[in-house]
Design a protein around this motif. Structure first.
Motif, PDB file in Angstrom:
ATOM      1  N   LEU A   4       3.974 -12.818  -0.126  1.00  0.00           N
ATOM      2  CA  LEU A   4       3.416 -12.068  -1.253  1.00  0.00           C
ATOM      3  C   LEU A   4       2.095 -11.418  -0.863  1.00  0.00           C
ATOM      4  O   LEU A   4       1.800 -10.281  -1.249  1.00  0.00           O
ATOM      5  N   ILE A   5       1.285 -12.140  -0.104  1.00  0.00           N
ATOM      6  CA  ILE A   5      -0.004 -11.608   0.355  1.00  0.00           C
ATOM      7  C   ILE A   5       0.204 -10.379   1.228  1.00  0.00           C
ATOM      8  O   ILE A   5      -0.442  -9.341   1.046  1.00  0.00           O
ATOM      9  N   LEU A   6       1.109 -10.496   2.193  1.00  0.00           N
ATOM     10  CA  LEU A   6       1.373  -9.378   3.101  1.00  0.00           C
ATOM     11  C   LEU A   6       1.891  -8.165   2.337  1.00  0.00           C
ATOM     12  O   LEU A   6       1.444  -7.032   2.555  1.00  0.00           O
ATOM     13  N   ALA A   7       2.813  -8.418   1.415  1.00  0.00           N
ATOM     14  CA  ALA A   7       3.377  -7.317   0.627  1.00  0.00           C
ATOM     15  C   ALA A   7       2.336  -6.705  -0.297  1.00  0.00           C
ATOM     16  O   ALA A   7       2.261  -5.481  -0.455  1.00  0.00           O
ATOM     17  N   GLY A   8       1.500  -7.574  -0.895  1.00  0.00           N
ATOM     18  CA  GLY A   8       0.567  -7.131  -1.921  1.00  0.00           C
ATOM     19  C   GLY A   8      -0.489  -6.165  -1.450  1.00  0.00           C
ATOM     20  O   GLY A   8      -1.038  -5.403  -2.253  1.00  0.00           O
ATOM     21  N   ASP A   9      -0.793  -6.169  -0.156  1.00  0.00           N
ATOM     22  CA  ASP A   9      -1.784  -5.206   0.328  1.00  0.00           C
ATOM     23  C   ASP A   9      -1.154  -4.071   1.122  1.00  0.00           C
ATOM     24  O   ASP A   9      -1.576  -2.922   1.004  1.00  0.00           O
ATOM     25  N   SER A  10      -0.142  -4.375   1.907  1.00  0.00           N
ATOM     26  CA  SER A  10       0.459  -3.350   2.767  1.00  0.00           C
ATOM     27  C   SER A  10       0.977  -2.159   1.977  1.00  0.00           C
ATOM     28  O   SER A  10       0.888  -1.012   2.423  1.00  0.00           O
ATOM     29  N   ILE A  11       1.495  -2.421   0.789  1.00  0.00           N
ATOM     30  CA  ILE A  11       2.118  -1.351   0.015  1.00  0.00           C
ATOM     31  C   ILE A  11       1.103  -0.337  -0.509  1.00  0.00           C
ATOM     32  O   ILE A  11       1.447   0.810  -0.802  1.00  0.00           O
ATOM     33  N   TYR A  12      -0.173  -0.732  -0.604  1.00  0.00           N
ATOM     34  CA  TYR A  12      -1.183   0.162  -1.179  1.00  0.00           C
ATOM     35  C   TYR A  12      -2.062   0.851  -0.136  1.00  0.00           C
ATOM     36  O   TYR A  12      -2.965   1.609  -0.493  1.00  0.00           O
ATOM     37  N   LEU A  13      -1.827   0.602   1.143  1.00  0.00           N
ATOM     38  CA  LEU A  13      -2.646   1.223   2.181  1.00  0.00           C
ATOM     39  C   LEU A  13      -2.557   2.745   2.140  1.00  0.00           C
ATOM     40  O   LEU A  13      -3.562   3.450   2.268  1.00  0.00           O
ATOM     41  N   LEU A  14      -1.356   3.264   1.960  1.00  0.00           N
ATOM     42  CA  LEU A  14      -1.150   4.714   1.945  1.00  0.00           C
ATOM     43  C   LEU A  14      -1.719   5.351   0.684  1.00  0.00           C
ATOM     44  O   LEU A  14      -2.361   6.403   0.737  1.00  0.00           O
ATOM     45  N   VAL A  15      -1.493   4.690  -0.445  1.00  0.00           N
ATOM     46  CA  VAL A  15      -1.921   5.254  -1.726  1.00  0.00           C
ATOM     47  C   VAL A  15      -3.434   5.439  -1.775  1.00  0.00           C
ATOM     48  O   VAL A  15      -3.936   6.435  -2.303  1.00  0.00           O
ATOM     49  N   TYR A  16      -4.162   4.484  -1.192  1.00  0.00           N
ATOM     50  CA  TYR A  16      -5.623   4.505  -1.299  1.00  0.00           C
ATOM     51  C   TYR A  16      -6.311   4.838   0.027  1.00  0.00           C
ATOM     52  O   TYR A  16      -7.418   4.376   0.295  1.00  0.00           O
ATOM     53  N   MET A  17      -5.677   5.657   0.834  1.00  0.00           N
ATOM     54  CA  MET A  17      -6.274   6.067   2.107  1.00  0.00           C
ATOM     55  C   MET A  17      -7.609   6.777   1.934  1.00  0.00           C
ATOM     56  O   MET A  17      -8.470   6.731   2.810  1.00  0.00           O
TER      57      MET A  17
END
Length: 417
Positions: A4-17
């Motif tokens: 959950l931790i890995l998923a919870g941040d990886s998915i937003y890296l692109l959105v908030y570049m």
């Protein structure tokens, strides 16, 4: 929890570049600050429409199915972004991400985390989740800054970072598929079977004053968090630093997240989440007020580092514990997904107005004056957040519980570790 931790941040890296590469994105994609703001606003608009529906969805479909789809879809969108599409297509891409990172992802993530922890350690549970997400984010931002520095041309460096972030989302999807059980998000996990959510219970959740107070507390806290995305551009435009300095400052900010979140989680369990949230709002109000007043003098860079740390620790602490307010207010487990959807629909509307606001301020007044106005607004927002949290603490103290919460209190069940 690790998945959950890995998923919870990886998915937003692109959105908030843009928090690290705003000026680089402006240069490579050929857009203005206002247009960058509109891109993120487009994401926010689609996200807002998806939060409530996503809550309903997470009460009915398994976590793994929702999360894996979201992570793969978002990563594929990143690969498309690396082709440097036109501005209209960037708008469409951000709208798509508003669906892939929210409708099928957000409520499922929060519900899974709440079920993972017990009633007495919700602060620590969400603190661990956000601390872990912060650690992943810090590693990825540091890796991104290193990759970016390897290239002579800004465009090549930015494309490489986009590819890195897109791949991280795909890899996270693989981990979720491998390690999260298929039925881990069904209903309320009563005896391992999915339970239907009665319509009458949904109406009770909507009528809970605590839910609405939490929604506006999260709105203000999230706006403060989005404000911290501006530190890199603030350093570049006001203090005259280069793009690598801005990326390094963002990585420094991210490294403060794990310690802030886990410390806030432990503190929240000891003194109650509402008290911990109030402390964070006070720290954020002071930090943003100082940033609004500090002149852009290179000799005062030390003050920039200190205030970035102050604000970052406050907003990351808030993010680590504000969903723990649900347990203190006794929001029923059975409708956690729907409650998260309702709270998030209001709480994350800052995605809609924050980016166009700062873009307009910078384009209209210039960097120094624009940031003075913006950081002053954020300091005021933190003060209002303190007042609302004080009201919520009073409401909780009076024991104003819903009949639904009371009935669940004696049969609280959680997911196994």
């Amino acid at each position: 929890m690790a998945s959950l931790i890995l998923a919870g941040d990886s998915i937003y890296l692109l959105v908030y570049m843009r928090q690290s590469y705003q000026t680089s994105m402006q240069e490579v994609f050929g857009v203005t600050f206002t247009q960058l703001g509109v891109m993120n606003s487009m994401y926010g608009l689609l996200a807002i429409t998806a939060y409530f529906a996503g809550g309903w969805l997470s009460d009915r479909i398994a976590t793994r199915t929702l999360l894996v789809f979201s992570l793969f879809a978002t990563g594929l969108g990143g690969y498309y972004m690396a082709t440097i599409p036109s501005y209209p297509m960037l708008l469409a891409l951000h709208a798509f991400w508003g669906v892939s990172t929210i409708l099928t992802f957000w409520s499922a993530l929060i519900k899974s985390a709440r079920l993972w922890g017990s009633a007495g350690d919700q602060g620590k549970t969400f603190g661990i989740l956000d601390a872990g997400r912060g650690l992943v984010g810090a590693i990825m931002f540091t890796a991104g800054a290193w990759v970016f520095s390897r290239y002579v041309f800004v465009a090549d460096g930015l494309i490489a970072v986009i590819m890195l972030y897109a791949s991280a989302s795909i890899v996270a999807g693989c981990f979720v598929w491998a390690f999260i059980p298929e039925d881990s998000a069904h209903g309320s996990l009563r005896g391992g079977k999915r339970e239907a959510v009665p319509a009458g219970q949904l109406r009770l959740v909507v009528r809970l004053p605590a839910v609405w107070l939490q929604a506006f507390i999260i709105l203000l806290a999230y706006w403060l968090y989005l404000g911290s995305f501006e530190f890199a551009t603030f350093a570049e435009k006001v203090f005259g630093q280069d793009k690598l300095f801005g990326a390094t400052l963002s990585a420094y900010r991210e490294w403060l997240r794990p310690l802030s979140a886990i410390t806030a989680g432990i503190l929240a369990d000891r003194i109650r989440p509402t008290r911990a949230v109030m402390i964070c709002f006070v720290a954020a109000a002071v930090g943003y007020a100082v940033l609004a007043a500090v002149p852009g003098d290179v000799a005062l860079l030390w003050m920039l580092w200190i205030q970035v740390a102050t604000v970052a620790m406050a907003v990351f602490a808030l993010r680590g514990i504000y969903f723990a307010l649900m347990e203190e207010s006794r929001v029923p487990l059975l409708v956690t997904g729907t409650a998260v959807g309702l709270v998030s629909t209001i709480g994350f509307t800052a995605d809609v107005f924050a980016y166009p606001m700062i873009g307009w301020l910078l384009d209209t007044f210039g960097a120094k004056t624009g940031y003075t106005y913006y950081f002053s607004l954020l300091s005021c927002a933190a003060t209002v957040g303190f007042v609302l949290t004080l009201l919520l603490a009073g409401y909780n103290h009076r024991g104003s519980l819903s009949p639904l919460a009371t009935s669940e209190a004696s049969q609280d069940q959680r997911a196994p570790d």
